[in-house]
Design a protein around this motif. Structure first.
Motif, short mmCIF file in Angstrom:
data_model
loop_
_atom_site.label_atom_id
_atom_site.label_comp_id
_atom_site.label_asym_id
_atom_site.label_seq_id
_atom_site.Cartn_x
_atom_site.Cartn_y
_atom_site.Cartn_z
N LEU A 387 29.15 37.38 49.89
CA LEU A 387 28.64 38.22 48.80
C LEU A 387 28.02 39.51 49.34
O LEU A 387 28.14 40.58 48.73
N THR A 388 27.34 39.38 50.49
CA THR A 388 26.67 40.54 51.06
C THR A 388 27.66 41.59 51.56
O THR A 388 27.50 42.79 51.30
N TRP A 389 28.68 41.12 52.27
CA TRP A 389 29.56 42.08 52.95
C TRP A 389 30.82 42.44 52.17
O TRP A 389 31.38 43.51 52.37
N CYS A 390 31.28 41.52 51.35
CA CYS A 390 32.57 41.77 50.67
C CYS A 390 32.40 41.70 49.15
O CYS A 390 32.94 40.78 48.50
N PRO A 391 31.64 42.62 48.57
CA PRO A 391 31.43 42.56 47.12
C PRO A 391 32.75 42.75 46.36
O PRO A 391 33.64 43.47 46.83
N THR A 392 32.85 42.10 45.22
CA THR A 392 34.04 42.24 44.37
C THR A 392 33.87 43.51 43.53
O THR A 392 32.85 43.68 42.88
N THR A 393 34.86 44.37 43.58
CA THR A 393 34.71 45.65 42.89
C THR A 393 35.81 45.89 41.85
O THR A 393 35.81 46.93 41.19
N HIS A 394 36.76 44.97 41.74
CA HIS A 394 37.83 45.14 40.75
C HIS A 394 38.00 43.86 39.94
O HIS A 394 37.75 42.76 40.44
N SER A 395 38.49 44.04 38.72
CA SER A 395 38.81 42.91 37.86
C SER A 395 39.93 42.08 38.50
O SER A 395 40.72 42.59 39.30
N ASN A 396 39.96 40.78 38.15
CA ASN A 396 41.09 39.94 38.53
C ASN A 396 41.25 39.88 40.05
O ASN A 396 42.37 39.83 40.55
N SER A 397 40.14 39.91 40.78
CA SER A 397 40.33 39.95 42.23
C SER A 397 39.39 39.04 43.02
O SER A 397 39.37 39.11 44.23
N TYR A 398 38.65 38.17 42.35
CA TYR A 398 37.89 37.15 43.08
C TYR A 398 38.20 35.79 42.46
O TYR A 398 38.14 35.62 41.24
N PHE A 399 38.47 34.82 43.33
CA PHE A 399 38.87 33.50 42.84
C PHE A 399 38.25 32.39 43.72
O PHE A 399 38.27 32.49 44.95
N ALA A 400 37.71 31.38 43.08
CA ALA A 400 37.23 30.20 43.80
C ALA A 400 37.33 29.02 42.84
O ALA A 400 37.55 29.20 41.64
N THR A 401 37.17 27.82 43.37
CA THR A 401 37.29 26.65 42.49
C THR A 401 36.05 26.48 41.62
O THR A 401 34.93 26.63 42.12
N PRO A 402 36.22 26.18 40.35
CA PRO A 402 35.06 25.90 39.51
C PRO A 402 34.68 24.42 39.53
O PRO A 402 33.70 24.04 38.92
N SER A 403 35.46 23.58 40.20
CA SER A 403 35.21 22.14 40.10
C SER A 403 34.33 21.63 41.22
O SER A 403 33.80 20.53 41.13
N GLY A 404 34.20 22.42 42.29
CA GLY A 404 33.47 21.92 43.46
C GLY A 404 34.37 21.12 44.39
O GLY A 404 33.94 20.68 45.45
N GLY A 405 35.62 20.92 44.00
CA GLY A 405 36.56 20.19 44.85
C GLY A 405 37.20 21.17 45.83
O GLY A 405 37.81 22.15 45.42
#
Ligand SMILES: Cc1ncc(C[n+]2csc(CCOP(=O)(O)OP(=O)(O)O)c2C)c(N)n1
Length: 538
Positions: A387-405
């Motif tokens: 989060l500190t070094w690679c902030p997301t600056t565009h729509s549709n461009s950050y993805f991670a799992t919402p389930s914790g799996g």
């Protein structure tokens, strides 16, 4: 006399009309009657294990903003896909998941490969599960599956299809339908919300993953700038909905009840849009809200409305609500925007030898990553540094799992790259993945190599399930076994699946190999030996 269509023919015609011409699958004998005479204008994306198949389809559907079609092998294949299905359900990803079923002729005999209670198996992680009562209903069941998957809140649906259905005569062409994908808010309730927002003295805005999914990125910026309020995201975000380099951006809320309470101190109104109220993880007790803080929640998901322990909710498309509210609220002329937070500016990276810190790795990535690249993150102990070094600056461009799996990130990156290619978007996908997380659906990298996808996988080789060591401290559970990962050669594994792969020995070689990966005609796995670092949880 016109030729009688088969169920196979009618279904493929319907899928073509719906734009569902890519099938993610892993085939078996119960699926071959569906896959036979596979049309030239369809694409079959082979995944070597079903957990990967489903998460690839998830990434593909998310970037295309349309359903993806999945074909699994009866009960065993569906079982392998279940962990990934949980993530799709939680991300509201529209998927039509199909599985082959043994022939109707032998249904009562519970033959080999029979999927007993097929519709019960994927519950409760699908919006709808169905096995057509008659072969003739198969095409219309696909149409219904499409509608259920796409209507808000979106999500996966499941169809079990007996293998002898495909050659049966169809009732005719399937009826093509179009339904609404967005629900407008109740006008009176929206006006009440606008009034309460206008009367707030010190509001705080929470923009959750649903905003980016609903195409609300720009609307969120316009609303936040008018409100002149600090903007937080959900903790453990699966999508980011607001530019993290914006002066109003504050990053994600904490992930505990006590931590959120602290963060909300001094605000009289929290406006939670497209977000759970709130996404908690470790239990650290506290009051949900500070004294004097109220919550307004806007979401298209009645479940998120129902489970909120505090606050008032409004159901409706978050993008539509943001677009309307911006003209309905009054903001005192005297309100000044809060001062921006300071994030470190990338400067020259010091030459440093491996093992590297997570700060070193993300600092290098920041300097070499193309601005428009998508980031998939599943490096569990290094989320703060990302989060500190690679902030997301565009729509549709950050993805991670919402389930914790874990095991979602590697295949999702593959699906995102395939989806980008299919929609004509030319960008790289960067996947930052822990050495533990890399193993769960590792075979997805073979699909990336086969399709020559522009993906840079960065594997953090810290030799441990590091985040779990933090949990052991937080939960005061010393002596937990199975938290170290010696003897894993990720570079060799990647080569074995047909990828370019390299292990770097410091910041300079990381930058050099990252640049080489960007030039390569296909995916690369960069293994970075890193120092285990215990993150602070809470
Ligand atoms: C499918 C699944 N199995 C097990 C877990 C439990 N788990 C959470 S984090 C984690 C370790 C992750 O290790 P790694 O990817 O190496 O990242 P690190 O914490 O070392 O940065 C595990 C095993 C999980 N979240 N999902």
């Amino acid at each position: 006399m016109s030729e009688i269509k088969t169920v196979h023919h009618a279904t493929y015609d319907l899928l073509r009309s719906l734009g569902l011409t890519t099938v993610f699958g892993n085939p078996g004998s119960t699926e071959q009657s569906f896959l036979r005479d596979f049309p030239d204008d369809f694409t079959y994306v082979l995944g070597l294990q079903e957990a990967s198949v489903l998460a690839m389809a998830d990434g593909f559907a998310q970037v295309r903003n349309k359903p993806a079609l999945v074909n699994l092998h009866t009960a065993a294949g569906t079982g392998n896909a279940m962990g990934s299905l949980v993530a799709s359900y939680k991300a509201n990803t529209p998927l039509i998941v199909t599985a082959g079923q043994q022939t109707r002729e032998m249904a009562l005999l519970d033959p080999y490969l029979n999927n007993r209670e097929a519709t019960m198996f994927p519950q409760p992680w699908v919006k709808w599960a169905y096995e057509p009562a008659r072969a003739e209903d198969v095409p219309a069941a696909f149409m219904q599956a499409y509608v259920v998957a796409m209507q808000p809140p979106r999500g996966p649906v499941f169809l079990s299809i007996p293998l002898d259905d495909w050659d049966k005569p169809a009732l005719g062409s399937a009826v093509l339908r179009d339904v609404s994908g967005r629900i407008a808010p109740d006008a009176d309730r929206l006006a009440t919300f606008a009034d309460r927002i206008s009367r707030a003295k010190r509001p705080l805005l929470l923009l959750g993953p649903e905003v980016d999914r609903d195409g609300g990125w720009e609307a969120g910026i316009a609303f936040a700038e008018k409100l002149k309020a600090p903007v937080y995201g959900s903790s453990l975000p699966d999508r980011i909905s607001f530019p993290e380099n914006h002066p109003l951006a504050r990053g994600p809320l904490p992930m505990t009840i006590a931590g959120v309470n602290d963060a909300l101190q001094g605000y009289d109104l929290v406006i939670a849009i497209g977000a759970q109220v709130f996404r908690y993880y470790p239990f650290v007790a506290g009051d949900f809200l500070p004294e004097g803080t109220e919550v307004l929640q806007i979401t298209s998901d009645p479940h998120l409305s129902a489970i909120a322990p505090v606050g008032d909710s409004l159901i409706g498309s978050v993008r539509t609500c943001l677009e309307r509210l911006v003209d309905m609220i009054d903001v005192p002329a005297a309100r000044t925007a809060p001062a921006p937070r300071t994030l470190p500016e990338p400067t020259g990276v010091e030459p440093t030898s491996a093992p590297l810190t997570a700060d070193d790795v993300y600092h290098v990535i920041r300097t070499v990553k193309p601005d428009d690249a998508a980031l998939v993150n599943e490096s569990t102990s290094t989320m703060a540094q990302q989060l500190t070094w690679c902030p997301t600056t565009h729509s549709n461009s950050y993805f991670a799992t919402p389930s914790g799996g874990i095991g979602w990130g590697v295949p999702a990156a593959v699906g995102i790259a395939l989806g980008d290619r299919e929609r004509g978007v030319d960008r790289h996908v960067v996947a930052t993945i822990g050495d533990g997380s890399f193993q769960y659906s590792i075979q997805a990298i073979w699909t990336a190599a086969q399709h020559k996808l522009p993906i840079v996988f960065v594997a953090f080789r810290n030799g441990a399930y590091e985040i779990l060591k933090s949990f052991a401290e937080l939960e005061k559970t010393p002596g937990v076994p199975g938290l170290d990962l010696p003897g894993l050669d990720i570079e060799s594994l990647a080569r074995g699946f047909g990828l370019r792969a390299v292990t770097v020995d410091g910041t300079e070689s990381l930058a050099k190999e990252f640049n080489a990966a960007l030039e390569a005609d296909g995916p690369t796995v960069i293994v970075v030996p890193t120092k285990p670092e215990l993150p602070v949880l809470g």
